[in-house]
Design a protein around this motif. Sequence first.
Motif, PDB file in Angstrom:
ATOM      1  N   SER A   1      45.707  27.161  68.094  1.00 33.25           N
ATOM      2  CA  SER A   1      45.540  25.734  68.386  1.00 33.25           C
ATOM      3  C   SER A   1      44.746  25.038  67.292  1.00 33.25           C
ATOM      4  O   SER A   1      44.770  23.815  67.172  1.00 33.25           O
ATOM      5  CB  SER A   1      44.837  25.555  69.739  1.00 33.25           C
ATOM      6  OG  SER A   1      45.654  26.066  70.782  1.00 33.25           O
ATOM      7  N   GLY A   2      44.009  25.791  66.506  1.00 33.22           N
ATOM      8  CA  GLY A   2      43.270  25.307  65.345  1.00 33.22           C
ATOM      9  C   GLY A   2      43.355  26.356  64.261  1.00 33.22           C
ATOM     10  O   GLY A   2      44.157  27.285  64.340  1.00 33.22           O
ATOM     11  N   ALA A   3      42.531  26.225  63.247  1.00 32.77           N
ATOM     12  CA  ALA A   3      42.565  27.179  62.131  1.00 32.77           C
ATOM     13  C   ALA A   3      41.150  27.611  61.776  1.00 32.77           C
ATOM     14  O   ALA A   3      40.193  26.851  61.905  1.00 32.77           O
ATOM     15  CB  ALA A   3      43.252  26.559  60.915  1.00 32.77           C
ATOM     16  N   SER A   4      41.006  28.844  61.314  1.00 30.81           N
ATOM     17  CA  SER A   4      39.715  29.375  60.890  1.00 30.81           C
ATOM     18  C   SER A   4      39.929  30.424  59.806  1.00 30.81           C
ATOM     19  O   SER A   4      41.025  30.949  59.635  1.00 30.81           O
ATOM     20  CB  SER A   4      38.953  29.987  62.074  1.00 30.81           C
ATOM     21  OG  SER A   4      39.688  31.064  62.634  1.00 30.81           O
ATOM     22  N   SER A   5      38.860  30.725  59.066  1.00 33.27           N
ATOM     23  CA  SER A   5      38.927  31.718  57.994  1.00 33.27           C
ATOM     24  C   SER A   5      38.669  33.111  58.555  1.00 33.27           C
ATOM     25  O   SER A   5      37.706  33.318  59.285  1.00 33.27           O
ATOM     26  CB  SER A   5      37.901  31.397  56.904  1.00 33.27           C
ATOM     27  OG  SER A   5      38.142  30.117  56.343  1.00 33.27           O
ATOM     28  N   ALA A   6      39.524  34.048  58.194  1.00 30.82           N
ATOM     29  CA  ALA A   6      39.324  35.440  58.606  1.00 30.82           C
ATOM     30  C   ALA A   6      38.779  36.275  57.460  1.00 30.82           C
ATOM     31  O   ALA A   6      38.127  37.292  57.691  1.00 30.82           O
ATOM     32  CB  ALA A   6      40.637  36.037  59.101  1.00 30.82           C
TER      33      ALA A   6
ATOM     34  N   ASN B   1      52.948  22.629  67.579  1.00 27.95           N
ATOM     35  CA  ASN B   1      52.689  21.874  68.813  1.00 27.95           C
ATOM     36  C   ASN B   1      51.199  21.709  69.086  1.00 27.95           C
ATOM     37  O   ASN B   1      50.789  21.504  70.233  1.00 27.95           O
ATOM     38  CB  ASN B   1      53.368  22.553  70.005  1.00 27.95           C
ATOM     39  CG  ASN B   1      52.999  24.029  70.122  1.00 27.95           C
ATOM     40  OD1 ASN B   1      52.031  24.487  69.512  1.00 27.95           O
ATOM     41  ND2 ASN B   1      53.786  24.769  70.889  1.00 27.95           N
ATOM     42  N   ALA B   2      50.351  21.801  68.044  1.00 22.94           N
ATOM     43  CA  ALA B   2      48.911  21.636  68.235  1.00 22.94           C
ATOM     44  C   ALA B   2      48.281  21.248  66.904  1.00 22.94           C
ATOM     45  O   ALA B   2      48.955  21.194  65.865  1.00 22.94           O
ATOM     46  CB  ALA B   2      48.285  22.934  68.758  1.00 22.94           C
ATOM     47  N   GLY B   3      46.979  20.983  66.926  1.00 25.57           N
ATOM     48  CA  GLY B   3      46.247  20.681  65.703  1.00 25.57           C
ATOM     49  C   GLY B   3      46.130  19.200  65.419  1.00 25.57           C
ATOM     50  O   GLY B   3      46.810  18.361  66.026  1.00 25.57           O
ATOM     51  N   SER B   4      45.275  18.861  64.462  1.00 30.27           N
ATOM     52  CA  SER B   4      45.013  17.465  64.106  1.00 30.27           C
ATOM     53  C   SER B   4      45.698  17.049  62.812  1.00 30.27           C
ATOM     54  O   SER B   4      45.663  15.879  62.444  1.00 30.27           O
ATOM     55  CB  SER B   4      43.497  17.254  63.966  1.00 30.27           C
ATOM     56  OG  SER B   4      42.950  18.137  62.984  1.00 30.27           O
TER      57      SER B   4
END
Length: 325
Positions: free
Chosen positions: A146-151, A207-210
């Motif tokens: 639904s969002g993004a992050s660094s792995a 279908n998600a995110g800004s």
Amino acid sequence: MTGFYHPEFLFALIAIPVLVYYYWYHEKHSRRRALEFSKLSFVKAAGKAQTSDGKHSKVSYFTPKKTVFILFLLAFIFLIIGLAGPHIPLETEKEGVNVVLAMDVSGSMQATDYKPNRLEVAKKSALLLVNSLGEKDYAGIVVFDSGASSAAYLSPDKEKTGRKLMAITKRDGNTAIGDGLALATDMADSIPGKRKVVILLSDGENNAGSITPAEAVTFAKERDIQVFTIGLGSDEPVLYDYDPFGNPLYANLDEGNLKFIAEETGGEYFRSVDEETLQEIYAGLNQEIVREAEETDVSRIFYYLGVIALLAGMLLAFGRRQVIP
């Protein structure tokens, strides 16, 4: 392309025909003076140059003195070319490539049409790419649902990046392709002086995110980032879960957006339908990454050749069998 860092030095090569003319003029007048002061019999003997059987002996065109001149001339040419700074392109890129894996970890990646599930197969396949990168390449990982992050932040330590890749776990969100691409773009651009590439994998619809995929593409193009996209999924929609109301949830691949992203950024879209094709895609991606040729200075080679020619000429001219008195 092959060229010179300081081409202005090449103008010194104009002196070559002047030197050749001076040598020819000097030799011509030296021979004339020698003939004027020589005895007639000696002149006739030298002119005929007959052997004992009455035939003319062969006169070598490259006399020792002329050979010395040629060696000195070559030394001059090589040294001038060396000063001009010649360079040639090599196959590998000097500064390496920033490669960021943007991986979908949304709920649909738990579908079991890939065994044991899509996420685990995607991780193992992506590891093939990480392990194939060059020594100067940097690798990083971004995950999105639904969002993004660094792995895993960009690093030259591919082993460490691989461990963080295999440690990625499932999430239950939707699919924010735009957010994932935007964050991956930002990471790829974080270390300057390198070519920047994003490998984006998704099995669902945006279908998600800004951030929309189109906005993320603009962001990537402004930073000259090439994006390869991988669409993961079977030929038919796959059931992977049920919502709180008991309605079935299906993984529907959004090929349109993935193709759009790849085309707009100069990358390529790949479609995976099973574990084998996904592994083949990741295994071959390193060959798809365009690596700019390195301009390598080769002036030292011409300096060496110039010194060798100079030493050879000096040895012939002033050595034990010197030809210049």
